[in-house]
Design an enzyme around this catalytic site. Sequence first.
Site, short mmCIF file in Angstrom:
data_model
loop_
_atom_site.label_atom_id
_atom_site.label_comp_id
_atom_site.label_asym_id
_atom_site.label_seq_id
_atom_site.Cartn_x
_atom_site.Cartn_y
_atom_site.Cartn_z
N GLU A 116 -3.88 42.90 14.41
CA GLU A 116 -3.97 43.83 13.28
C GLU A 116 -2.66 44.59 13.08
O GLU A 116 -1.91 44.77 14.04
CB GLU A 116 -5.13 44.82 13.52
CG GLU A 116 -4.95 45.65 14.77
CD GLU A 116 -6.28 46.20 15.33
OE1 GLU A 116 -7.18 45.40 15.62
OE2 GLU A 116 -6.37 47.43 15.48
N LYS A 118 0.04 47.48 12.85
CA LYS A 118 0.19 48.76 13.54
C LYS A 118 0.61 49.78 12.49
O LYS A 118 1.70 49.69 11.93
CB LYS A 118 1.24 48.64 14.64
CG LYS A 118 1.41 49.89 15.46
CD LYS A 118 2.27 49.59 16.68
CE LYS A 118 2.40 50.77 17.60
NZ LYS A 118 3.02 51.93 17.01
N ASP A 120 1.94 53.17 10.97
CA ASP A 120 2.88 54.18 11.45
C ASP A 120 2.45 55.55 10.94
O ASP A 120 2.83 55.98 9.86
CB ASP A 120 4.29 53.84 10.94
CG ASP A 120 5.34 54.55 11.75
OD1 ASP A 120 5.00 55.17 12.78
OD2 ASP A 120 6.52 54.50 11.36
N TYR A 228 -9.31 52.05 14.64
CA TYR A 228 -9.04 50.83 15.40
C TYR A 228 -9.52 50.89 16.84
O TYR A 228 -9.37 49.94 17.58
CB TYR A 228 -7.54 50.52 15.40
CG TYR A 228 -6.67 51.73 15.77
CD1 TYR A 228 -6.75 52.32 17.02
CD2 TYR A 228 -5.79 52.27 14.83
CE1 TYR A 228 -5.98 53.42 17.34
CE2 TYR A 228 -5.01 53.38 15.16
CZ TYR A 228 -5.11 53.95 16.42
OH TYR A 228 -4.36 55.04 16.74
N LYS A 316 6.66 44.95 18.03
CA LYS A 316 7.35 45.90 17.14
C LYS A 316 8.27 45.14 16.18
O LYS A 316 9.05 44.28 16.61
CB LYS A 316 8.19 46.89 17.95
CG LYS A 316 7.35 47.85 18.79
CD LYS A 316 6.51 48.80 17.96
CE LYS A 316 7.26 50.00 17.50
NZ LYS A 316 7.44 51.05 18.47
N CYS A 410 29.65 73.84 -9.52
CA CYS A 410 29.08 72.51 -9.75
C CYS A 410 30.21 71.50 -9.95
O CYS A 410 31.07 71.71 -10.81
CB CYS A 410 28.16 72.56 -10.97
SG CYS A 410 27.63 70.93 -11.50
N CYS A 413 29.95 70.24 -13.87
CA CYS A 413 30.22 71.07 -15.06
C CYS A 413 30.99 72.33 -14.75
O CYS A 413 31.37 73.05 -15.67
CB CYS A 413 28.91 71.41 -15.76
SG CYS A 413 27.94 72.63 -14.88
N CYS A 428 22.84 74.18 -9.48
CA CYS A 428 23.84 74.49 -10.51
C CYS A 428 23.12 75.25 -11.60
O CYS A 428 22.07 74.82 -12.08
CB CYS A 428 24.41 73.19 -11.08
SG CYS A 428 25.10 73.39 -12.72
N CYS A 433 24.79 71.48 -18.17
CA CYS A 433 25.42 70.61 -17.18
C CYS A 433 25.09 69.15 -17.52
O CYS A 433 23.91 68.77 -17.59
CB CYS A 433 24.90 70.97 -15.80
SG CYS A 433 25.46 69.85 -14.53
S1 IVH Z 1 -4.75 50.54 19.47
C1 IVH Z 1 -4.81 52.18 24.03
N1 IVH Z 1 -4.33 49.76 17.02
O1 IVH Z 1 0.14 53.06 17.90
C2 IVH Z 1 -4.11 52.38 22.76
N2 IVH Z 1 -3.04 51.56 17.86
O2 IVH Z 1 2.17 52.95 20.01
C3 IVH Z 1 -4.94 51.85 21.67
N3 IVH Z 1 -1.49 52.54 16.25
O3 IVH Z 1 -1.21 55.59 19.92
C4 IVH Z 1 -4.22 51.89 20.40
N4 IVH Z 1 -2.02 51.21 14.57
O4 IVH Z 1 -1.42 55.80 17.38
C5 IVH Z 1 -3.98 50.61 17.99
N5 IVH Z 1 -4.08 48.99 14.84
C6 IVH Z 1 -3.75 49.84 15.81
C7 IVH Z 1 -2.77 50.83 15.62
C8 IVH Z 1 -2.44 51.68 16.68
C9 IVH Z 1 -1.28 52.22 14.95
C10 IVH Z 1 -0.78 53.61 16.99
C11 IVH Z 1 -1.67 54.50 17.82
C12 IVH Z 1 -1.16 54.37 19.22
C13 IVH Z 1 0.26 53.92 18.99
C14 IVH Z 1 0.81 53.22 20.21
#
Ligand code: IVH
Length: 675
Positions: A116, A118, A120, A228, A316, A410, A413, A428, A433
């Site tokens: 799945e 990840k 951010d 998740y 990553k 500025c 102008c 400004c 301007c």
């Molecule tokens: S599973 C035991 N699934 O990534 C840890 N984490 O770098 C279980 N995160 O702390 C985490 N998407 O905040 C999991 N699909 C996903 C995620 C995810 C983002 C974040 C989460 C975790 C961090 C770890």
Amino acid sequence: MSKPSKDTILEIEHLVKKLNYHCYQYYVLDSPEISDSEYDALYRKLKDLEESSGYVLPDSPTKRVGAPPLEKFEKVKHTEPMLSLDNAFSYEELEEFNKRLKRFLKSDNELEYTVEPKYDGLAIELTYKGGLLLQASTRGDGYEGENVTLNIKTIKEIPLKIDSAHVPDLIDIRGEIYMDIDEFEALNKERALNGEPQFANPRNAAAGSVRQLDSSITAKRKLHLACYGIGASENTGFSSQWEFIKWLKANRFPVPKNISRATGIEEIINLVRNIERMRSSFSFEADGVVIKVNDFKLQKSLGMKTREPRWATAYKFPAHQGVTRIHEIMVSVGRTGTITPVALLEPVSIGGVTVSRSTLHNWDEIERKDIRTGDTVVVERAGDVIPHVLSVVKEKRTGKENRILPPSICPVCGSSVEKEEGGVAFRCIGLNCSAQVQEHIKHYASRSAMDIEGMGDKNVELLFSKGLIRHFIDIYRLTTQDLLQLPGFADKSARNLVHAIEKSKQSSLSRFLYSLGISHVGEYASKLLAKNFREIEDLYYTKPETILEIKHLGKKIAHSVSQFFNDQTNLDTLKELRTMGLELSNPDFESGPVQKRPLEGLTFVLTGTLAKPRKEIENFIESLGGHVSGSVSKKTDYVVTGESPGSKLNKARSLSIKDISYEELKQVVKERSKD
Ligand code: IVH
């Protein structure tokens, strides 16, 4: 308060169920079945019933708002620690991970995984007891986080109650709170207009929004959740991650997009590759792919390392960061005069894109990070956002670097530059301007505003430099002949642009309001205004109090909207646009504190040579709700007279009807706007 009747209780229960269902359709599935106004009507009905009966269900949508700000966040211990994830930076490392697990389990059988994106964002734990959301906490150091329940409850896609036949006694659901990239950009735009510091990326914006002591601020930010994981739990009975995700979905929890299952390394790599390819089309920032052993029993036998589970890893994506040198710092002047420092960089390739400039946001940021010309810096690119300088590599300093001070005049102008009161922005103050004017025209024509195809930044600059446009209204004076004189224009492109300009006259009120560039009025505020005012003329001479009646619009917006629509030059421009054929539709209009128009119900007769063309005065009166008649009668309220008035004035006097000049007419409008 007396006990509510059975019927009231039933109706409240029914409304809560219905509203929660529609909330899910809207926020999670993105496929609403009823209109916003139908939703609002149901919500209002529920709120009224709750208020009159005092009966409020714990999962009522009205519980999502309205808590007073906190002094500070309470600390919360996680029952099960919230761990982090091990990382893999290449497909080889993923292969290594798979082999390691097989070795650990002493098995040759291929393992099944879930794969799945990840997200951010910011990790969150939601504690449900007996099906009710009891508490939400941030991850903190993994063992102890902060209680952010009030804030989390404002996120509409988070269920306040698990509505299922088999509710676990206790379940800690974990997920990521995130902000969509579009939303992050819009938020930063609004913040720039307000002179507030920018968020560096969607993750910081999400985290900053959740960690607000005043939950009404969180409520305004469009946050999302992807669930998740599972922490402490009782009586859940799930045997795998896949089953758990299915359960989450069935119970209206949002889950990561594009989750799939894979057996063996080849399938894993294929799915990872797929997600990586899709990455740029996601509405959110994904910084990798999470691979988890699917079977919970196997997860248990694999167990933990010190800070991470052995059964999962995060692949990553290559970092969207690069190291380069600042060779110059220049400033750009925005639409509202805000002066933004920009670093010109030695070009560097970051995530496949060559980056040669980066925003430094403002001088507070420059000072905080101690950024100087000649510095070697780490630059980050988040989504399609303008890259920004993350930090300075101080070890690379030679002593030849120069500090950069904000300009006192500025650079475009020559007007004075002032620091915004209480803010971080330098501005400004020049009214004419040319940088501001050009930026305003660019904004007016831009995609989210009037959307004039072919009127992009380059063409605006070209038209401006040739003196063909000095204000956005000049766009409507352009002819194909004008355009044909310009480099890059041929018959077809000139006709297309004129056609696009013409088409923009039929835009919507909300877009038009946004395009006017009124301070603090972004797309969202424009929509809210359009919901409440049928036509642009209904906003003329509006008072701040009227705007404040609109939910979600605050003092700053009320003040600037009112100021804009009380300025005669602005109103003259709007009226001229009308005579040029501007016709705005308003699909957003829903009724609201519609302002009574100041001349509503009054009949005017015009006579003599007036201070302005007769047609213009007629339009002015009619746009404010008044009626213009050709002859004087008992029904006439005012006769507006100019030089050498005719017999109409005599008749008016004989009927004791007031006669006024054009100047006095404007006074009448002002007076009546105050009522
Ligand atoms: S599973 C035991 N699934 O990534 C840890 N984490 O770098 C279980 N995160 O702390 C985490 N998407 O905040 C999991 N699909 C996903 C995620 C995810 C983002 C974040 C989460 C975790 C961090 C770890």
